[in-house]
Design an enzyme around this catalytic site. Structure first.
Site, PDB file in Angstrom:
ATOM      1  N   ARG A 182       0.838  -1.210   0.000  1.00 37.82           N
ATOM      2  CA  ARG A 182       0.000   0.000   0.000  1.00 37.82           C
ATOM      3  C   ARG A 182       0.869   1.256   0.000  1.00 37.82           C
ATOM      4  NH1 ARG A 182      -2.585   3.854  -0.399  1.00 37.82           N
ATOM      5  NH2 ARG A 182      -4.724   4.291   0.257  1.00 37.82           N
TER       6      ARG A 182
ATOM      7  N   VAL B 205       1.083   8.896  -6.880  1.00 37.94           N
ATOM      8  CA  VAL B 205       0.830  10.316  -6.617  1.00 37.94           C
ATOM      9  C   VAL B 205       1.772  11.205  -7.415  1.00 37.94           C
ATOM     10  CG1 VAL B 205       0.810  12.136  -4.864  1.00 37.94           C
ATOM     11  CG2 VAL B 205      -0.200   9.906  -4.369  1.00 37.94           C
TER      12      VAL B 205
ATOM     13  N   PRO C 245      -7.896   7.406  -6.265  1.00 37.86           N
ATOM     14  CA  PRO C 245      -9.336   7.243  -6.487  1.00 37.86           C
ATOM     15  C   PRO C 245     -10.005   6.494  -5.339  1.00 37.86           C
ATOM     16  CG  PRO C 245      -8.097   5.695  -7.834  1.00 37.86           C
ATOM     17  CD  PRO C 245      -7.089   6.621  -7.221  1.00 37.86           C
TER      18      PRO C 245
END
Length: 340
Positions: free
Chosen positions: A75, A83, A170
């Site tokens: 993650r 990003v 998102p």
């Protein structure tokens, strides 16, 4: 008569060919080899020949104590690369840093990277980037969970800026079309998206993230009709529609059948059976390509090997997003702070 294994191998190659053709037609961008990155970068330049072994050793020590480190590092890597590119910017401290954004504030794995960086600085001061450490540590953690240990190019430099406002990951309720558009905006394709979402075969999310699927899907005041009703009922027992005052937002496993953080293809079986926890995962059923790829990846041992091969490729492609090399960026002494 073609044997079953041969049939699926041929079918998998056909899918790859079809997707490659579609990507050319619709203008999808392909992640190109990045100048400045190469295999065994620190060994070939003589600056830190054994850095990959140092990282592998540290990750194994952490993984033996806490296997959830695999999901946490996955993650963290995703948040870093998607990003502003794989530049280690998510590791920086500060009130307006990426790590303080709502999507990142609860992420784990930061302390592990800090520890590894400290060890490497003692052995090879000032030469190994935090961005490379994160990529290598993630690869080794997932390998311990059962993924292939793929060759990884290194030579990344660390970014100088971490911008909280730039965190535009998102939502997990994103549609199939928007999800694919997002991956393509990063230079990845439908195969990468379907493959990398398979990381959700481990890890956890919070009840608040799936509340809409359980209680108010698309403002209907009803559950998501694409979610297996038995799963809806099980999740409602854990995640009430409204929490009591002071009650914590509970964590729930993304794959209730995989609580030992194993790298397996059960995720795709759950998607096909309408038992995905996150909406973005269940959406794989609605794209003709993602549905076909999921069918292949879900097919027992044969599909698992296909997914393993695709995983190595897609992780390398993701690791090439927006990297800094050469005279760009810097090599931080501490991953939490820009070097002055």
């Amino acid at each position: 008569m073609v044997m079953r294994r041969d049939f699926y191998s041929i079918l998998f190659m056909v899918v790859l060919l079809v997707i490659a053709t579609m990507s050319t037609v619709d203008g999808a961008v392909t992640v190109q080899p990045t100048a400045g990155l190469r295999r065994k970068f620190y060994k070939l330049n003589g600056q830190c020949p054994d850095v990959e072994e140092y990282i592998k050793h540290q990750i194994k020590l952490h993984w033996m104590k806490d296997r959830s480190i695999t999901a946490k590092l996955l993650r963290l890597t995703y948040s870093d690369c998607f990003v502003s590119g794989c530049d280690g910017s998510v590791l920086l401290d500060g009130p307006d840093s990426e790590r303080t954004a709502r999507q990142n504030v609860a992420l784990g794995g930061f302390a592990v990277i800090d520890r590894i960086k400290s060890v490497i600085e003692q052995r090879c001061p000032g030469v190994v980037s935090c961005a490379d450490i994160l990529q290598l540590a993630t690869r080794d953690a997932v390998h311990l969970a059962g993924a292939p240990s793929y060759p990884l190019k290194t030579g990344r430099r660390d970014g100088l800026v971490s911008n909280k406002a730039a965190v535009d990951l998102p939502p997990p309720s994103i549609s199939w079309e928007d999800s694919l558009a997002y991956f393509r905006s990063k230079g990845l394709d439908v195969m990468d998206m379907t493959t990398l979402l398979g990381a959700h075969t481990m890890g956890s999310t919070r009840c608040s993230i799936i509340a809409d699927r359980l209680y108010n899907f698309n403002n209907t005041r009803k559950p998501d009709p694409n979610m297996d009703i038995s799963l809806v009922n099980d999740m409602k027992k854990i995640c009430p529609e409204r929490r009591k005052w002071g009650e914590a937002d509970k964590f729930i496993p993304l794959n209730p059948e995989n609580t030992k953080y194993k790298f397996d293809n059960n995720y795709y079986t759950r998607v096909l059976n309408n038992k995905a926890i996150l909406g973005v995962d269940q959406q794989l059923l609605f794209g003709p390509d993602t549905k076909q790829i999921s069918d292949i990846f879900a097919d027992g041992a044969v599909g698992f090997e296909d997914w393993r091969r695709a995983w190595a490729l897609s992780m390398n492609r993701m690791g090439s997003i927006g990297v800094l090399t050469g005279d760009q960026g810097q090599i931080r002494k501490h991953c939490r702070f820009v070097k002055k």
